[in-house]
Design a protein around this motif. Structure first.
Motif, PDB file in Angstrom:
ATOM      1  N   ALA A 201       0.729  -1.325   0.158  1.00  0.00           N
ATOM      2  CA  ALA A 201      -0.054  -0.074  -0.006  1.00  0.00           C
ATOM      3  C   ALA A 201       0.901   1.177  -0.242  1.00  0.00           C
ATOM      4  CB  ALA A 201      -0.842   0.156   1.245  1.00  0.00           C
ATOM      5  N   ARG A 202       1.908   1.319   0.689  1.00  0.00           N
ATOM      6  CA  ARG A 202       2.719   2.459   0.715  1.00  0.00           C
ATOM      7  C   ARG A 202       3.564   2.755  -0.601  1.00  0.00           C
ATOM      8  NH1 ARG A 202       5.660   5.609   4.380  1.00  0.00           N
ATOM      9  NH2 ARG A 202       7.733   6.172   3.543  1.00  0.00           N
ATOM     10  N   ALA A 203       4.062   1.442  -1.400  1.00  0.00           N
ATOM     11  CA  ALA A 203       4.399   1.733  -2.769  1.00  0.00           C
ATOM     12  C   ALA A 203       3.590   2.335  -3.419  1.00  0.00           C
ATOM     13  CB  ALA A 203       5.121   0.500  -2.997  1.00  0.00           C
ATOM     14  N   ARG A 204       2.290   1.899  -3.230  1.00  0.00           N
ATOM     15  CA  ARG A 204       1.299   2.310  -4.149  1.00  0.00           C
ATOM     16  C   ARG A 204       1.023   3.849  -4.108  1.00  0.00           C
ATOM     17  NH1 ARG A 204      -2.104  -0.366  -7.507  1.00  0.00           N
ATOM     18  NH2 ARG A 204      -3.915   0.911  -8.170  1.00  0.00           N
ATOM     19  N   ALA A 205       0.819   4.170  -2.797  1.00  0.00           N
ATOM     20  CA  ALA A 205       0.780   5.468  -2.339  1.00  0.00           C
ATOM     21  C   ALA A 205       1.657   6.545  -2.968  1.00  0.00           C
ATOM     22  CB  ALA A 205       0.772   5.658  -0.677  1.00  0.00           C
ATOM     23  N   ILE A 206       3.049   6.148  -2.960  1.00  0.00           N
ATOM     24  CA  ILE A 206       4.098   6.763  -3.470  1.00  0.00           C
ATOM     25  C   ILE A 206       4.093   6.932  -4.975  1.00  0.00           C
ATOM     26  CG2 ILE A 206       6.637   6.782  -4.128  1.00  0.00           C
ATOM     27  CD1 ILE A 206       6.932   5.335  -1.279  1.00  0.00           C
TER      28      ILE A 206
END
Lengths: 304, 340, 345
Positions: C136-141
């Protein structure tokens, strides 16, 4: 006139009032208390201050519904033979006068200083608000006791008797102004940057005139709420001072004085002397506070 | 300035002249916090050295994005703010001395942006419009004042009976008309209009713009018009100044500015406006954002976003140079780099 | 737009005869009445009108965030054929975010000032998509990069107040799109922004929704933004649809006299006109909407029927307009079509 009345009945304030049973009940209780106090000389069965009409034979009569009760004294009598109901009505009168005067006093001082602080800003603001901060660190009863003590020490007892009422009003009033000042200052900071104030400044109106005619009417809403809530507090503060024996002189007993006097007889069985003034005080303060709460909610657009 | 001298007409001084005016604001945190955080004082240069003149009976508009200082200029022009540097001259007299004289003060008025904040909600319209009359003692007689207010309300398209109502009974456009009636009541010659139609719907905006133009024609008013909307500005202005970060970057006759914008920022601004005719067409937006006026870039304030910026632009602040009828503050224009 | 798929596809969003009422103590106000329209996947529908015309309220009704005491009194809202106007609160919350993204005028009302933007994005993604926190964090970035925030990997742990106004609105767009909703309701997304920033945001919104085939309902009072962005336009007046049709038609050759007046009153950028076309008067308050056509008191083409009978949307060439001028049964001279005061026959 009829027009104004119909407008008032059509207003949102009246609507929210009439839809809240608690508020209507509070208003009714407050109204009974106030009317009873205001018209005490006409309504009270006896004049508790007319020494000629007092009879020690009537002392310690219990309330009328009790076995030894006397129908002439519905709530009984005290150690002097004074009618408790009449004493409450006259006492409420004193309580209300002191409470209202104290609130008017703190409103005038607080609103005035708050307007100045908010509108002028800068050093005026900083100095006034620091004074208010310092004032707020002392409990208001302490401030009132302090002022009363100073006046007592400074004046001979006879002179004190005459001005005791004013001292109490001043003592209670002065301890409450910061609340008004802070609220008014906050609203003033908002209003002073609104464009209608700028328009008045472009015309070149004086600062005093802008403050009084433009800003003041627009910051009074919250003041009304605080004043109402403060009335309850002021009445209570007066009762506390009188209970402690530093309030109004015994020749003009307030509800607090009556409670103190009656307190001496509580354990000897004459409970009515202190209980009924106590109930009257609670009813008055509670109803006023509930009205204040309602007013606060009704005038707050975010809660509507 | 030569520009001023040219536009003056028959030897009359311009209605308003602004000479190298700057206005700084101290936005430092309170002393104690500043000492704890070891910060220096912080100065916001809202207006940083601008000059222009408005000949009588004409409209000068200032356009720019938020934070460019145009509203500060509006307030400087009526004396709501004092200047940090430079002078504002009203009809040949220093503004601050003119403001001290009620007879001079009466000649300048202001119209504001927010019709919901510019009228005192507790006052009747009658009292709002009559306030300048009372303040300047123009019509001491109450009946005469009421008659005059009736005339003013009619003039702005309302009815005299509206005087008895309160502001909340009117729509935004009607309130703006009341605001205009108030401004007109002291028979002013100079009106500062700070975004007068920005808070209005487009159909109402047209009503107000038409009214303002009509009043100018009939009464010979002089306007300083502040707006962020270039299309609106084009409809009302004789001359237009484009502001960026507290400075004027271009000052030109209205038609010249739209036909041949010179400053890269003016061009970017025009390019950014969505146009009704361009349905479906892609535009290339200007990159970046307006820098903070607390720490503006060195040299030309627009250089970080400017496609023509070079070393000189980053180093040296450009002065106003004349290019035809246009005054423009740009090294690239001065050097002819913009035409390559 | 991909022509083939758009033509074939059934509408993604369908609003049928929507009526929203506000009960007040002075009687019930009808804020929206008989509003019907649809949006296909990948299509941008612009909704324009004056303030108080009901355009924001239409958006609020669709995302299930009508402000109380407002309520849907009649009609239905269908997303992909499923009714969403009568769902329980909890179910609607899941649809909002997963199926429908929302973008509002003021980014600060959407972003929580106490959490970093990364945490808010991550939370939204985790709520709606089956992912691990790291994914999810990677996607947020990835989404912060998508919306053009420089140095996204570093800035993901910044708080909303550390971004400028334009950057914040980009974050809001990322937040609205990160769960890949099929419909985005954007209510005045660029109104609070400066023109140069506004152009960036519009370009961004256009690109992302086209790439992802998202349907967009774009509510704005800025006709320029509509003209640039929308495929079709709905013009609202006094809580009703006045006209709906392809953007070019509605902007260039409006069939409803109100649309015509609205378009004509926009000050042109390319020339100076002595007298701007204006619509006299003001939109009626909700409590005083006239019988018949709501626009008739201001309409230059009014005739008898307009005062008594309320028009529904009627086919008027390529658009549909709620105006009796276009009803063949009306005993009225010329069918109306044109911009401003000029009437093309």
């Amino acid at each position: 006139m009829a027009n104004a009345l119909s407008r008032a009945l059509d207003s949102d304030l009246w609507y929210s009032f009439s839809r809240s049973p608690v508020t209507v009940a509070s208003a009714a209780v407050a109204l009974v208390c106030v009317l009873g106090a205001v018209f005490a000389p006409l309504l009270a069965p006896h004049n508790p201050f007319d020494l000629a009409s007092l009879n020690l034979m009537d002392a310690f009569n219990p309330p009328a519904w009790m076995e030894e009760g006397n129908a002439a004294f519905p709530l009984g009598t005290d150690d002097q033979g004074r009618d408790v109901l009449s004493a409450i009505m006259y006492g409420a009168r004193v309580s209300l006068i002191v409470g209202l005067s104290a609130v008017v006093f703190s409103t005038v001082v607080g609103v005035g200083l708050g307007l100045l602080a908010g509108y002028l800003g800068g050093t005026t603001d900083a100095v006034l608000m620091r004074i208010a901060d310092i004032q707020l660190t002392f409990p208001s009863i302490l401030v009132a006791l302090l002022i009363d003590g100073i006046v007592r020490a400074a004046l001979p007892p006879e002179a004190h008797e005459g001005i005791a009422l004013y001292v109490v009003v001043f003592a209670i009033g002065i301890s409450n102004w910061p609340q008004f000042a802070r609220t008014v200052r906050g609203s003033t900071l908002v209003e002073r940057n609104k464009e209608y104030v700028l328009a008045a400044r472009v015309i070149g109106l004086s600062r005093v005139r802008i403050m009084l005619t433009h800003v003041l009417p627009n910051v009074l809403g919250p003041v009304l709420v605080i004043a109402t809530l403060n009335l309850g507090f002021a009445i209570l503060a007066e009762a506390t001072l009188s209970f402690l024996g530093v309030g109004v002189p015994p020749t003009q007993p307030s509800l607090g004085t009556l409670i103190r006097i009656g307190n001496d007889f509580l354990f000897s069985g004459e409970w009515w002397i202190t209980l009924f003034p106590g109930i009257a005080l609670v009813a008055l303060v509670l109803s006023v506070n509930l009205l204040g709460d309602w007013l606060r909610d009704a005038l707050n657009p975010r809660l509507r | 300035m030569s520009d001023t001298a040219r536009s003056q007409g028959a030897g009359q001084p311009p209605m308003l002249e602004v000479r190298d005016v700057a206005r700084y604001f101290d936005v430092s945190r309170p002393l104690l916090q500043r000492l704890l955080a070891r910060e220096g004082k912080r100065t916001l240069r809202a207006v940083d050295g601008i000059s222009f003149a408005i000949p009588r009976g004409t409209t000068l508009s200032l356009v720019g994005e938020s934070g460019c200082g145009k509203s500060t200029v509006a307030r400087l022009a009526v004396g709501l703010y004092g200047t940090t540097r430079g002078e504002v001259v009203f009809d040949g007299n220093d503004l601050s001395s003119a403001r001290a004289d009620a007879a001079q003060r009466r000649r300048m008025q202001m119209i504001f942006q927010d019709p919901y904040a510019s009228l005192n909600p507790r006052w009747r319209v009658l009292d709002i419009v009559a306030e300048p009359l009372r303040a300047f003692g123009l019509l001491p007689d109450r009946a005469a004042r009421e008659k005059r207010v009736g005339e003013l309300l009619t003039q702005v398209g309302l009815s005299p009976a509206d005087g008895q109502k309160f502001p909340h009974e009117f729509s935004g456009g009607q309130r703006q008309r009341i605001s205009i009636a108030r401004a007109l009541s002291s028979n002013p010659e100079f009106l500062v209009c700070d975004e007068p139609t920005s808070a209005l719907d487009v159909s109402v905006q047209a009503q107000i713009l038409n009214l303002m133009k009509d009043l100018q024609r009939r009464m010979g008013l002089t306007y300083l018009f502040i707006s962020h909307n270039l299309a609106v500005v084009r409809q009302v202005s004789d001359r237009i100044g484009v502001m960026y970060l507290g400075r004027l970057v271009e000052l030109a006759p209205s038609e010249t500015l739209f036909e041949a914008p010179r400053h890269p920022y003016t061009r970017a601004l025009m390019e950014a406006i969505p146009d009704l005719d361009m349905t479906g067409r892609e535009r290339i937006p200007v990159g970046g954002e307006v820098p903070s006026p607390i720490s503006p870039p060195s040299g030309c304030a627009f250089n970080p976003r400017c496609p023509l910026a070079n070393d000189r632009c980053r180093r040296e602040r450009p002065g106003m140079t004349r290019a035809g009828a246009t005054l423009v503050a740009c090294h690239a224009v001065e050097e002819g780099r913009d035409r390559q | 737009m991909n022509n083939l798929s758009a033509k074939a596809a059934a509408p993604l969003l369908e609003v049928r005869n929507l009526r929203v009422e506000f009960p007040t103590r002075r009687g019930t106000l009808t804020a929206l009445d008989d509003v019907s329209f649809s949006i296909r996947a990948g299509e941008v529908l612009g909704v324009v009108g004056e303030s108080g015309a009901g355009k924001s309220m239409t958006g609020a009704a669709i995302i299930g965030l009508l402000e109380p005491p407002g309520r849907i009194a009649r009609g239905e809202i269908l997303l992909d054929g499923q009714r969403i106007d009568n769902l329980p609160r909890e179910k609607m919350r899941r649809i909002r975010g997963k199926q429908i993204g929302a973008i509002f005028q003021d980014p600060l009302t959407t972003l929580n000032p106490l959490y970093t933007v990364g945490r808010q994005l991550q939370e939204t993604i985790l709520t709606h998509l089956p992912m691990t926190p790291a994914q999810a964090r990677a996607r947020a970035i990835h989404w912060l990069e998508e919306v053009g925030i420089p140095g996204a990997a570093q800035r993901i742990d910044s708080y909303p107040h550390e971004f400028s106004g334009g950057m914040r609105q980009r974050v809001v767009i990322a937040l609205a799109l990160c769960a890949e909703p099929r419909l985005v309701v954007a209510d005045e997304p660029t109104t609070a922004l400066d023109v140069s920033i506004q152009a960036q945001i519009i370009a961004l919104l256009k690109r992302l929704t086209r790439e992802h085939g998202t349907a967009v309902m774009l509510v704005t009072h800025d006709m320029g933004v509509i003209a640039e962005t929308a495929d079709r336009v709905a013009v609202m007046y006094a809580g009703r649809l006045a006209e709906i049709g392809p953007v070019r038609e509605v902007v260039k050759a409006p069939r409803h006299p109100y649309s015509a007046g609205l378009m004509a009153s926009i000050p042109p950028l390319d020339r100076k006109v002595e007298h701007l076309a204006q619509i006299d008067g003001a939109m009626p308050r909700l409590s005083a909407i006239p019988r018949g056509c709501a626009y008739y008191p201001r309409c230059p083409h009014v005739f008898e029927r307009c005062r008594v009978e309320r028009p529904d949307l009627i086919d008027a060439g390529t658009t549909r307009a709620a105006c009796w001028l276009h009803d063949p049964a009306s005993e009225k001279q010329v069918p109306f079509s044109g911009t401003g005061s000029t009437v093309h026959v």
